[in-house]
Scaffold this motif. Structure first.
Motif, short mmCIF file in Angstrom:
data_model
loop_
_atom_site.label_atom_id
_atom_site.label_comp_id
_atom_site.label_asym_id
_atom_site.label_seq_id
_atom_site.Cartn_x
_atom_site.Cartn_y
_atom_site.Cartn_z
N LYS A 1 0.85 -1.20 0.00
CA LYS A 1 0.00 0.00 0.00
C LYS A 1 0.88 1.24 0.00
O LYS A 1 0.63 2.20 -0.72
CB LYS A 1 -0.87 0.01 1.26
N LEU A 2 1.90 1.19 0.84
CA LEU A 2 2.82 2.32 0.95
C LEU A 2 3.52 2.58 -0.38
O LEU A 2 3.59 3.71 -0.85
CB LEU A 2 3.85 2.02 2.06
N THR A 3 4.00 1.51 -1.02
CA THR A 3 4.72 1.72 -2.29
C THR A 3 3.76 2.16 -3.39
O THR A 3 4.15 2.92 -4.27
CB THR A 3 5.48 0.45 -2.71
N HIS A 4 2.50 1.73 -3.32
CA HIS A 4 1.54 2.22 -4.31
C HIS A 4 1.28 3.71 -4.10
O HIS A 4 1.22 4.48 -5.07
CB HIS A 4 0.23 1.43 -4.25
N ALA A 5 1.16 4.13 -2.83
CA ALA A 5 0.98 5.56 -2.54
C ALA A 5 2.18 6.33 -3.05
O ALA A 5 2.06 7.44 -3.57
CB ALA A 5 0.79 5.78 -1.05
N LEU A 6 3.36 5.72 -2.95
CA LEU A 6 4.58 6.37 -3.44
C LEU A 6 4.54 6.54 -4.94
O LEU A 6 4.82 7.63 -5.45
CB LEU A 6 5.80 5.52 -3.07
N SER A 7 4.20 5.47 -5.65
CA SER A 7 4.24 5.62 -7.11
C SER A 7 3.21 6.61 -7.62
O SER A 7 3.43 7.24 -8.65
CB SER A 7 4.17 4.30 -7.88
N SER A 8 2.10 6.79 -6.86
CA SER A 8 1.16 7.83 -7.32
C SER A 8 1.67 9.23 -6.98
O SER A 8 1.14 10.21 -7.49
CB SER A 8 -0.21 7.67 -6.68
N SER A 9 2.67 9.34 -6.11
CA SER A 9 3.13 10.67 -5.70
C SER A 9 4.17 11.28 -6.64
O SER A 9 4.23 12.48 -6.81
CB SER A 9 3.78 10.63 -4.32
N TYR A 10 4.99 10.40 -7.21
CA TYR A 10 6.17 10.92 -7.92
C TYR A 10 5.84 12.01 -8.94
O TYR A 10 6.52 13.02 -9.01
CB TYR A 10 6.95 9.78 -8.58
N ASP A 11 4.76 11.80 -9.72
CA ASP A 11 4.43 12.79 -10.75
C ASP A 11 3.99 14.12 -10.15
O ASP A 11 4.17 15.17 -10.76
CB ASP A 11 3.32 12.26 -11.65
N HIS A 12 3.38 14.06 -8.98
CA HIS A 12 2.80 15.27 -8.39
C HIS A 12 3.74 15.96 -7.44
O HIS A 12 3.59 17.15 -7.17
CB HIS A 12 1.50 14.93 -7.67
N LEU A 13 4.67 15.21 -6.90
CA LEU A 13 5.60 15.81 -5.95
C LEU A 13 7.03 15.63 -6.45
O LEU A 13 7.82 14.88 -5.88
CB LEU A 13 5.47 15.16 -4.56
N GLN A 14 7.34 16.33 -7.53
CA GLN A 14 8.69 16.23 -8.05
C GLN A 14 9.64 17.04 -7.20
O GLN A 14 9.23 18.00 -6.56
CB GLN A 14 8.72 16.71 -9.49
N ILE A 15 10.86 16.62 -7.21
CA ILE A 15 11.83 17.31 -6.37
C ILE A 15 12.77 18.15 -7.20
O ILE A 15 12.93 19.35 -6.99
CB ILE A 15 12.65 16.28 -5.56
N VAL A 16 13.38 17.48 -8.17
CA VAL A 16 14.36 18.18 -8.97
C VAL A 16 13.62 19.25 -9.79
O VAL A 16 12.61 18.97 -10.43
CB VAL A 16 15.11 17.21 -9.89
N GLY A 17 14.09 20.47 -9.70
CA GLY A 17 13.47 21.55 -10.45
C GLY A 17 12.48 22.35 -9.62
O GLY A 17 12.02 23.40 -10.05
N SER A 18 12.13 21.88 -8.40
CA SER A 18 11.19 22.69 -7.62
C SER A 18 11.95 23.66 -6.72
O SER A 18 13.15 23.54 -6.52
CB SER A 18 10.24 21.79 -6.81
#
Ligand code: ARG
Length: 649
Positions: free
Chosen positions: A598-615
């Protein structure tokens, strides 16, 4: 104490003056304890119902779509006709709270949503501060949780327990994986855990083995590959023994026929006697007798087989992150202990004589338990006899509060008989301290070399397969520093996750293609999720080197996490300590594993919305704090399962 102080200070800024804590809860370790106590307190005030009733009615939701906590109106045990109406009243009467966002009613269910800002500011720093112990509640194993000086409770986890000179089969593999997990779990819960391996290393078959080694053994092979070589020897000598057995049967039949016809059978009788006196079976019997009498030469050879096997087992277990505190075994059970147990059984009229053998009739307790033999006609002990005596020996040695036997469900009857006999002998508390954690079968386990015989073969085959999979992405493969070692770890993760995915009692198919896939809920997928989080940290530190000097727990402005995906991730992180406690109840690895997926699924849905590089820098720090907390939580969960999280793959 420090954590409680921090929590108190934080809650005061939210307008809550005292940390809400129902008895036996740990709000500073477990966010859900805090929220349950808080909600229970408010509900108790608004409804007039004792918080002792309200608290257990509040359940963590399974899906975040249903909020964070839920409560069935009926669980409040009030005499009300209309539960839907009651639920609505409860929701309407619920006061404003700095921690609760909204209360929603669905039929007779009341659902509570946590406010995201306070949750994030409570949970993320707590994960970062607790680090490698986030979620572990080491009060559970204390004799007295309010007074740690009274020490920890003792537990023995007996697991793996293979038989020397026999294949390490799927049952042993599962016992190893599940037992390793349980030992880690109770360790993290503050118990004083002894890991015990109870080897099958005694019985006439070890006489057979010694005779076989005389004929077919090779000193060189024995040292090189003790487990495999002893097995080969055992197979060869067993074939001879079987042949002799068949021959004897055949001779007996022929002799009978001759006698019926009043013919002379003396030649055949001589032949029969010859085998009976000099065959493998008789020689092995004599040899084993010498062992039981403690004859040094016979014992010496057997001990060598045992020692070399253990040495080899240790290496294989190390690959699986498993070490033992005690290599015990059937051979280690003392005659005195067995004699003593026999005496107690006789005195308490637990056992009886049956045609020269000693049996325990357990049918008076339950038909299913049947009658158990505890001493053969020839006076020798059995598997069960040794187990009975071993319990007292282990108690003498370790004074355990709890002992878990991790053994396949094929032995349900054996362990039920063991526990019942202990009880009948008057060892009620000892029997109650023992429990059997069982599991189903693995179907279709085979390697390319044929049917899987030894753990090493299985691990080798899976590692090779993993290595092949890794090589399909050449660019990535080239970045992995030790590809062989990584392939080994990934292979082991594949096998372990497949084993722990379902409920223990279920059988499963050993499916090489599925378990080694990077897609779906597999070991490699979990490892990939962990490696990806590590790579995020690497990228940020490469771009902004000074982040290594920043304490994310205090410096990150977590109010910048506003995206629903980020908040869902925080909600998952908040659940881990509660999952941990729940796992102590279920004793199921799947409780942890389902959560980690569940945790890793929540993670994969986050990456597109919470980008780090460039913010922006501040946003970047907040997100890095969140991902670091996620990596830590994933890492902690994986380690409980016995997996070694990889940083690159
Ligand atoms: N060596 C046994 C087997 O392979 C398992 C031992 C289980 N433990 C016990 N205390 N009986 O079947």
């Amino acid at each position: 104490a420090k954590a409680v102080e921090t929590l108190t200070a934080k809650l005061q800024t939210l307008g809550i003056n005292e940390v809400p804590a129902e008895p036996n809860t740990y709000p500073a370790l477990n966010p859900f304890d805090l929220y349950r106590s808080h909600v229970a307190g408010l509900l108790s005030k608004s409804t007039g119902i004792d918080s002792k009733i309200v608290y257990p009615a509040l359940q963590r939701t399974v899906k975040t779509e249903h909020g964070d906590l839920q409560m069935a109106a009926a669980a409040l045990r009030q005499k009300r006709k209309d539960m839907k109406e009651f639920a609505k009243e409860i929701a309407d009467g619920f006061p404003e709270s700095p921690l609760i966002e909204k209360v929603v009613v669905m039929d007779a269910l009341v659902m509570f949503w946590f406010k995201s800002q306070p949750l994030t500011s409570l949970v993320v720093p707590a994960v970062l501060k607790s680090g490698a112990s986030y979620g572990f509640n080491n009060f559970q194993g204390l004799r007295d949780p309010s007074d740690p000086s009274k020490g920890r409770k003792k537990m023995i986890v007996e697991f793996s327990s293979p038989n020397i000179a026999k294949p390490f089969h799927a049952g042993h593999l599962r016992s190893t994986i599940i037992g390793g997990f349980l030992a880690n779990l109770y360790d993290a819960a503050g118990w004083d855990v002894t890991r015990m391996n109870y080897l099958g290393d005694w019985g006439k078959q070890y006489g057979v083995l010694a005779i076989g080694f005389d004929l077919y053994g090779s000193e060189e092979e024995l040292v090189k590959n003790p487990i495999g070589h002893l097995y080969d020897v055992y197979v060869k000598i067993s074939a001879v023994s079987k042949e002799e057995g068949d021959k004897m049967k055949d001779l007996k039949q022929k002799i009978d026929e001759l006698k019926k016809e009043d013919k002379d059978a003396s030649e055949l009788e001589k032949e029969l006697q010859q085998i009976a006196d000099n065959g493998v079976d008789e020689k092995a019997r004599q040899y084993f007798k010498r062992m039981t009498e403690g004859e040094p030469v016979a014992l010496g050879i057997w001990r060598r087989f045992r020692d070399l096997s253990i040495e080899k087992y240790k290496k294989t277990y190390a690959r699986l992150n498993i070490r033992y505190d005690d290599y015990s075994g059937e051979s280690q059970v003392k005659d005195e202990s067995m004699d003593h147990a026999a005496k107690v059984m006789e005195e308490k009229k637990v056992s009886e004589n049956s045609e020269g053998a000693i049996i325990v009739d357990l049918t008076k307790y339950s038909k299913k338990l049947g009658k158990a033999v505890v001493r053969k006609k020839d006076g020798t002990s059995l598997y069960l006899t040794r187990d009975i005596a071993a319990v007292s020996e282990r108690f003498e040695k370790y004074k355990f509060d709890k002992m878990i036997y991790v053994v396949a469900s094929q032995q349900d009857l054996h362990l039920a008989q063991l526990f019942k006999i202990l009880e009948a002998m008057g060892y009620k508390e000892l029997a109650a301290a023992c429990s059997h954690v069982n599991f189903g079968m693995v179907l279709g386990m085979s390697t390319r070399r044929g049917t899987a015989k030894f753990l090493d073969d299985i691990l080798e085959t899976v590692a090779e397969k993993m290595h092949d999979v890794m090589r399909t992405n050449q660019a990535k493969y080239e970045q992995v520093a030790e590809p062989e070692k990584t392939a080994d770890v990934l292979g082991i993760s594949a096998v372990m996750v497949q084993d722990m995915k379902g409920k223990r009692i279920n059988n499963y198919n050993f499916d090489m293609d599925r378990m080694t896939s990077f897609e779906g809920d597999t070991g490699p997928y979990l490892q990939y999720a962990h490696a990806r989080l590590c790579s995020i940290t690497r990228k940020v530190t490469a771009a902004v080197p000074e982040v290594t000097d920043i304490d994310l727990a205090t410096a990150a402005d977590l109010t910048l996490i506003t995206e629903s995906q980020g908040i869902d991730l925080v909600r998952q992180l908040a659940a881990w300590p509660d999952i941990f406690i729940n796992t102590l109840k279920t004793q199921e690895p799947t409780t942890v594993l389902t959560y980690l997926f569940k945790l890793t699924h929540a993670l994969s849905s986050s990456y597109d919305h919470l980008q780090i590089v460039g913010s922006e820098r501040e946003t970047m720090l907040a997100r890095l704090a969140l991902y670091t907390a996620a990596r830590q939580t994933l890492n902690n969960g994986m380690r409980i399962l016995g997996l070694s999280p990889v940083e690159r793959m």
